[in-house]
Design an enzyme around this catalytic site. Structure first.
Site, PDB file in Angstrom:
ATOM      1  N   LYS A   1       3.086   3.297   7.483  1.00  0.00           N
ATOM      2  CA  LYS A   1       4.026   2.192   7.043  1.00  0.00           C
ATOM      3  C   LYS A   1       5.101   2.783   6.170  1.00  0.00           C
ATOM      4  O   LYS A   1       6.238   2.363   6.126  1.00  0.00           O
ATOM      5  CB  LYS A   1       3.329   1.187   6.235  1.00  0.00           C
TER       6      LYS A   1
ATOM      7  N   GLU B   1       0.655  -1.280   0.269  1.00  0.00           N
ATOM      8  CA  GLU B   1       0.063   0.013   0.094  1.00  0.00           C
ATOM      9  C   GLU B   1       0.834   1.238  -0.159  1.00  0.00           C
ATOM     10  O   GLU B   1       0.323   2.199  -0.230  1.00  0.00           O
ATOM     11  CB  GLU B   1      -1.111   0.037   1.195  1.00  0.00           C
TER      12      GLU B   1
HETATM   13  P1  NAD Z   1      -2.436  -7.983  12.826  1.00  0.00           P
HETATM   14  O1  NAD Z   1      -3.301  -6.627  13.052  1.00  0.00           O
HETATM   15  O2  NAD Z   1      -3.343  -9.047  12.322  1.00  0.00           O
HETATM   16  O3  NAD Z   1      -1.382  -8.000  13.826  1.00  0.00           O
HETATM   17  C1  NAD Z   1      -0.690  -7.110  14.471  1.00  0.00           C
HETATM   18  C2  NAD Z   1       0.050  -7.590  15.748  1.00  0.00           C
HETATM   19  O4  NAD Z   1       0.915  -6.577  16.397  1.00  0.00           O
HETATM   20  C3  NAD Z   1      -0.948  -7.862  16.907  1.00  0.00           C
HETATM   21  O5  NAD Z   1      -0.863  -9.231  17.530  1.00  0.00           O
HETATM   22  C4  NAD Z   1      -0.769  -6.874  17.843  1.00  0.00           C
HETATM   23  O6  NAD Z   1      -1.372  -7.055  18.973  1.00  0.00           O
HETATM   24  C5  NAD Z   1       0.634  -6.324  17.782  1.00  0.00           C
HETATM   25  N1  NAD Z   1       0.882  -5.216  17.924  1.00  0.00           N
HETATM   26  C6  NAD Z   1       0.248  -3.840  17.590  1.00  0.00           C
HETATM   27  N2  NAD Z   1       0.974  -2.975  18.329  1.00  0.00           N
HETATM   28  C7  NAD Z   1       1.785  -3.147  18.870  1.00  0.00           C
HETATM   29  C8  NAD Z   1       2.893  -2.582  19.685  1.00  0.00           C
HETATM   30  N3  NAD Z   1       2.906  -1.236  19.943  1.00  0.00           N
HETATM   31  N4  NAD Z   1       3.740  -3.298  20.170  1.00  0.00           N
HETATM   32  C9  NAD Z   1       3.714  -4.498  20.115  1.00  0.00           C
HETATM   33  N5  NAD Z   1       2.764  -5.311  19.353  1.00  0.00           N
HETATM   34  C10 NAD Z   1       1.998  -4.638  18.811  1.00  0.00           C
HETATM   35  O7  NAD Z   1      -1.483  -7.649  11.248  1.00  0.00           O
HETATM   36  P2  NAD Z   1      -1.114  -8.467  10.541  1.00  0.00           P
HETATM   37  O8  NAD Z   1      -2.186  -8.441   9.210  1.00  0.00           O
HETATM   38  O9  NAD Z   1      -0.660  -9.847  10.894  1.00  0.00           O
HETATM   39  O10 NAD Z   1       0.204  -7.758   9.689  1.00  0.00           O
HETATM   40  C11 NAD Z   1       1.323  -7.879  10.297  1.00  0.00           C
HETATM   41  C12 NAD Z   1       2.118  -6.935   9.509  1.00  0.00           C
HETATM   42  O11 NAD Z   1       2.467  -7.303   8.143  1.00  0.00           O
HETATM   43  C13 NAD Z   1       2.067  -5.512   9.421  1.00  0.00           C
HETATM   44  O12 NAD Z   1       3.112  -4.886   9.778  1.00  0.00           O
HETATM   45  C14 NAD Z   1       1.369  -5.134   8.266  1.00  0.00           C
HETATM   46  O13 NAD Z   1       1.416  -3.993   8.181  1.00  0.00           O
HETATM   47  C15 NAD Z   1       2.038  -6.132   7.372  1.00  0.00           C
HETATM   48  N6  NAD Z   1       1.384  -6.543   6.244  1.00  0.00           N
HETATM   49  C16 NAD Z   1      -0.012  -6.982   6.286  1.00  0.00           C
HETATM   50  C17 NAD Z   1      -0.622  -7.485   5.135  1.00  0.00           C
HETATM   51  C18 NAD Z   1      -2.148  -8.085   5.269  1.00  0.00           C
HETATM   52  O14 NAD Z   1      -2.519  -8.510   4.212  1.00  0.00           O
HETATM   53  N7  NAD Z   1      -2.626  -8.589   6.573  1.00  0.00           N
HETATM   54  C19 NAD Z   1      -0.202  -7.599   3.946  1.00  0.00           C
HETATM   55  C20 NAD Z   1       1.016  -6.616   3.866  1.00  0.00           C
HETATM   56  C21 NAD Z   1       1.930  -6.439   5.184  1.00  0.00           C
HETATM   57  O1  DAU Z   2      -2.485  -4.557   0.539  1.00  0.00           O
HETATM   58  C1  DAU Z   2      -1.756  -5.036   1.611  1.00  0.00           C
HETATM   59  C2  DAU Z   2      -2.746  -4.518   2.766  1.00  0.00           C
HETATM   60  O2  DAU Z   2      -3.775  -5.381   2.668  1.00  0.00           O
HETATM   61  C3  DAU Z   2      -1.907  -4.614   4.316  1.00  0.00           C
HETATM   62  O3  DAU Z   2      -1.000  -3.992   4.219  1.00  0.00           O
HETATM   63  C4  DAU Z   2      -3.259  -4.264   5.207  1.00  0.00           C
HETATM   64  O4  DAU Z   2      -2.770  -4.339   6.514  1.00  0.00           O
HETATM   65  C5  DAU Z   2      -4.399  -5.369   5.161  1.00  0.00           C
HETATM   66  O5  DAU Z   2      -5.481  -5.017   6.030  1.00  0.00           O
HETATM   67  C6  DAU Z   2      -4.889  -5.142   3.715  1.00  0.00           C
HETATM   68  O6  DAU Z   2      -5.381  -3.935   3.366  1.00  0.00           O
HETATM   69  P1  DAU Z   2      -6.889  -3.633   2.397  1.00  0.00           P
HETATM   70  O7  DAU Z   2      -7.503  -2.402   2.937  1.00  0.00           O
HETATM   71  O8  DAU Z   2      -6.607  -4.103   1.000  1.00  0.00           O
HETATM   72  O9  DAU Z   2      -7.976  -4.964   3.230  1.00  0.00           O
HETATM   73  P2  DAU Z   2      -9.238  -5.050   3.444  1.00  0.00           P
HETATM   74  O10 DAU Z   2      -9.342  -6.506   3.900  1.00  0.00           O
HETATM   75  O11 DAU Z   2      -9.503  -4.021   4.676  1.00  0.00           O
HETATM   76  O12 DAU Z   2     -10.040  -4.589   2.396  1.00  0.00           O
HETATM   77  C7  DAU Z   2      -9.888  -5.509   1.068  1.00  0.00           C
HETATM   78  C8  DAU Z   2     -10.535  -4.699   0.187  1.00  0.00           C
HETATM   79  O13 DAU Z   2     -11.898  -5.045   0.275  1.00  0.00           O
HETATM   80  C9  DAU Z   2     -10.600  -3.240  -0.027  1.00  0.00           C
HETATM   81  O14 DAU Z   2     -10.563  -2.832  -1.330  1.00  0.00           O
HETATM   82  C10 DAU Z   2     -11.600  -2.898   0.803  1.00  0.00           C
HETATM   83  C11 DAU Z   2     -12.750  -3.725   0.540  1.00  0.00           C
HETATM   84  N1  DAU Z   2     -13.562  -4.129   1.415  1.00  0.00           N
HETATM   85  C12 DAU Z   2     -13.224  -4.368   2.689  1.00  0.00           C
HETATM   86  C13 DAU Z   2     -14.170  -4.492   3.653  1.00  0.00           C
HETATM   87  C14 DAU Z   2     -13.722  -4.482   5.206  1.00  0.00           C
HETATM   88  C15 DAU Z   2     -15.150  -4.003   1.278  1.00  0.00           C
HETATM   89  O15 DAU Z   2     -15.562  -3.911  -0.033  1.00  0.00           O
HETATM   90  N2  DAU Z   2     -16.095  -4.304   2.343  1.00  0.00           N
HETATM   91  C16 DAU Z   2     -15.526  -4.584   3.454  1.00  0.00           C
HETATM   92  O16 DAU Z   2     -16.400  -4.819   4.526  1.00  0.00           O
END
Ligand code: NAD
Ligand code: DAU
Length: 359
Positions: A162, A134
Site C-alpha cells: 500500500k 498501516e
Molecule cells: P476487501 O478485501 O474487502 O475488498 C477488496 C475488493 O477489491 C474485492 O471486491 C476484490 O474482489 C477487489 N479486487 C482485489 N483485487 C482486484 C484486482 N486486481 N482488480 C479488481 N478488483 C480487485 O477490502 P476492503 O477492506 O474493502 O478495503 C478496500 C480498500 O480500503 C483497500 O484499498 C484497503 O487497503 C483500504 N483500507 C481498508 C481498511 C479496512 O479496515 N478494511 C482500512 C483502511 C484502508
Molecule cells: O489499519 C487499517 C487496516 O486495518 C487496513 O488497512 C487492513 O486492510 C485491514 O484488514 C485492517 O488491518 P488489521 O491487521 O489491523 O485488521 P485485522 O482485523 O486483521 O486485525 C485487527 C487486530 O486484531 C490486529 O491487531 C490483529 C488482531 N487479530 C486479528 C485476527 C484476525 C487477532 O488478535 N485475532 C485474529 O483472529
C-alpha cells in the site's frame, strides 16, 4: 458517472450502496471478484441503472482504458486491493500484483484518459486513492497519533504494498499533474465485513461456538471507524479535497484488541445469550502475528478542519449496529462461510454476461 474499483468488497460495496442512496449519478463498479468480492452485497441494486458492474482486473490496463473511454467517468475512486495482513504474510505475491502493479496500471490508464479530456473536464477530473494508516508503521503507547506528515514505515507485505501504491499516486500528481487525492484510514468495521478480520470473525465464531483467537497478549491497539463514516469521508474528500493532498481519516476510537473482544462478547451475551455461560469463555490466546504492529492511531484533525468531515458513530453506537447487522444477516454469513457466494457468481453472473454478449 464515477468509476469505483473494488466495489464488491467490504468498504467498496458500502460506498456503492451509500452513493446510489444519496445521488442520481451512476457508478461504474470494476471488480475482479477475488475471494473478497461478493456481488450479493449489491443485490439491492439489481435492475438499478445507476449501478453498472463490470468484472475486470485493474492489472489489465487496456481493458481499464477501454472502460474509461466508453463510460467517460468524471472521477475514479480506487478501493481495489488485497487487504488482509495475515494473507500477505502467508503469500505476498497477490499483494504486489494488485496493490502495486494494479495501481500502476490503473494510474497509466487514468493518465491516458485524463490527458485527452477537454479543458474544464480535465481540471475537474479526480483520482481518489483509498489507502491505510498501516503505511505509517507502529506506535508505542504515548506516541503522538499519525498525521499526514508522519514518515512512512510499513512493516508487513500488505502495508509495504500500500505504501508503494501511495508513492506512485503521489508521483503521478507531482510529475504529470494528474489530480490525485489520497486518503489514509484506520480500521473499519460494519456490515459486509469479511469474517477473516477481527470483528466479524469474533461475532461469527462466537455464535458458532468456536474459539475466539487473540493474537499474543491482545494489548495491540487499533483505531476503529464505522464504515459508513469512512464512506462519508471519501465522498467529502472527492467533493472538496485539494488535488495532490493527503487526508487521514479516523474515528478517534483507540481500543486494545482484547477490550474489543470483551465488548463483543458482552454485547452478544445480552443480544443473543448462550444456553449457559458467557461468550468470553470461548476466548483463546494464540501465537502472535509475525511483525505484529503494536498500535495505530489517526489524527484526523486535517480533514475535520479543512473539509468539515466528522464521524457520526461512536464506537458504542457503531459496534451495536454492527452486531445487530450480523445477527439479522445470518444468511449472508452462511453464504460466505460455505463459499456459496463464489459459486453464485460463477453461475449467475457469468451466465448473465454471456447472455448479454450473445444478445
Ligand atoms: P476487501 O478485501 O474487502 O475488498 C477488496 C475488493 O477489491 C474485492 O471486491 C476484490 O474482489 C477487489 N479486487 C482485489 N483485487 C482486484 C484486482 N486486481 N482488480 C479488481 N478488483 C480487485 O477490502 P476492503 O477492506 O474493502 O478495503 C478496500 C480498500 O480500503 C483497500 O484499498 C484497503 O487497503 C483500504 N483500507 C481498508 C481498511 C479496512 O479496515 N478494511 C482500512 C483502511 C484502508
Ligand atoms: O489499519 C487499517 C487496516 O486495518 C487496513 O488497512 C487492513 O486492510 C485491514 O484488514 C485492517 O488491518 P488489521 O491487521 O489491523 O485488521 P485485522 O482485523 O486483521 O486485525 C485487527 C487486530 O486484531 C490486529 O491487531 C490483529 C488482531 N487479530 C486479528 C485476527 C484476525 C487477532 O488478535 N485475532 C485474529 O483472529
Amino acid at each position: 458517472m464515477i468509476l469505483v474499483t473494488g466495489g464488491a468488497g467490504f468498504i467498496g460495496s458500502n460506498f456503492v450502496l451509500d452513493w446510489v442512496a444519496q445521488s442520481d449519478e451512476a457508478v461504474l463498479n470494476v471488480d475482479k471478484l477475488s475471494y473478497a468480492g461478493n456481488l450479493r452485497n449489491l443485490s439491492a441494486l439489481q435492475g438499478d441503472e445507476r449501478h453498472v458492474f463490470v468484472r475486470e482486473d485493474i492489472c489489465d490496463q487496456d481493458a481499464i482504458a477501454a472502460l474509461l473511454n466508453k463510460y467517460k467517468p468524471r472521477a475514479i475512486v480506487h478501493f481495489a486491493a488485497e487487504s488482509h495482513v495475515d494473507r500477505s504474510i502467508r503469500g505476498p505475491r497477490d499483494f504486489i500484483n494488485t496493490n502495486i502493479n494494479g495501481t500502476f496500471s490503473l494510474l497509466e490508464a487514468a493518465r491516458g484518459y485524463w490527458s485527452e479530456l477537454p479543458g474544464q473536464e480535465q481540471r475537474d477530473f479526480r483520482f481518489l486513492h483509498v489507502s491505510t494508516d498501516e503505511v505509517y508503521g507502529s506506535l508505542s503507547a504515548g506516541d503522538a497519533s499519525f498525521t499526514e506528515t508522519t514518515a512512512y514505515a510499513p512493516n508487513s507485505p500488505y502495508s509495504a504494498s500500500k505504501a508503494a501504491s501511495d508513492h506512485l499516486v503521489r508521483s503521478y500528481h507531482h510529475t504529470y499533474g494528474l489530480p490525485t487525492l489520497t486518503t489514509n484510514c484506520s480500521n473499519n468495521y460494519g456490515p459486509y465485513h469479511f469474517p477473516e478480520k477481527l470483528i466479524p470473525l469474533i461475532i461469527t465464531n462466537a455464535r458458532a461456538g468456536k474459539s475466539l483467537p487473540i493474537y499474543g497478549d491482545g494489548q495491540q491497539v487499533r483505531d476503529w471507524l464505522y464504515v459508513g463514516d469512512h464512506c462519508a469521508a471519501i465522498r467529502c474528500v472527492l467533493d472538496k479535497g485539494m488535488p495532490g493532498e493527503v487526508y487521514n481519516i479516523g474515528g478517534w476510537n483507540e481500543k486494545a484488541n482484547l477490550d474489543v473482544v470483551h465488548i463483543l462478547c458482552d454485547m452478544l451475551d445480552r443480544m443473543d445469550p448462550k444456553k449457559s455461560g458467557s461468550y468470553r469463555d470461548q476466548i483463546t490466546f494464540v501465537t502472535d502475528r509475525p511483525g505484529h504492529d503494536r498500535r495505530y492511531a489517526i489524527d484526523a484533525s486535517k480533514i475535520e478542519r479543512e473539509l468539515g468531515w466528522r464521524p457520526v458513530e461512536t464506537f458504542e453506537t457503531g459496534i451495536e449496529r454492527t452486531v445487530q447487522w450480523y445477527l439479522a444477516h445470518q444468511d449472508w454469513v452462511a453464504d460466505v462461510q460455505s463459499g456459496d457466494y463464489l459459486k453464485w457468481i460463477e453461475t449467475n453472473y457469468n451466465q448473465r454476461m454471456a447472455e448479454k454478449e450473445s444478445a
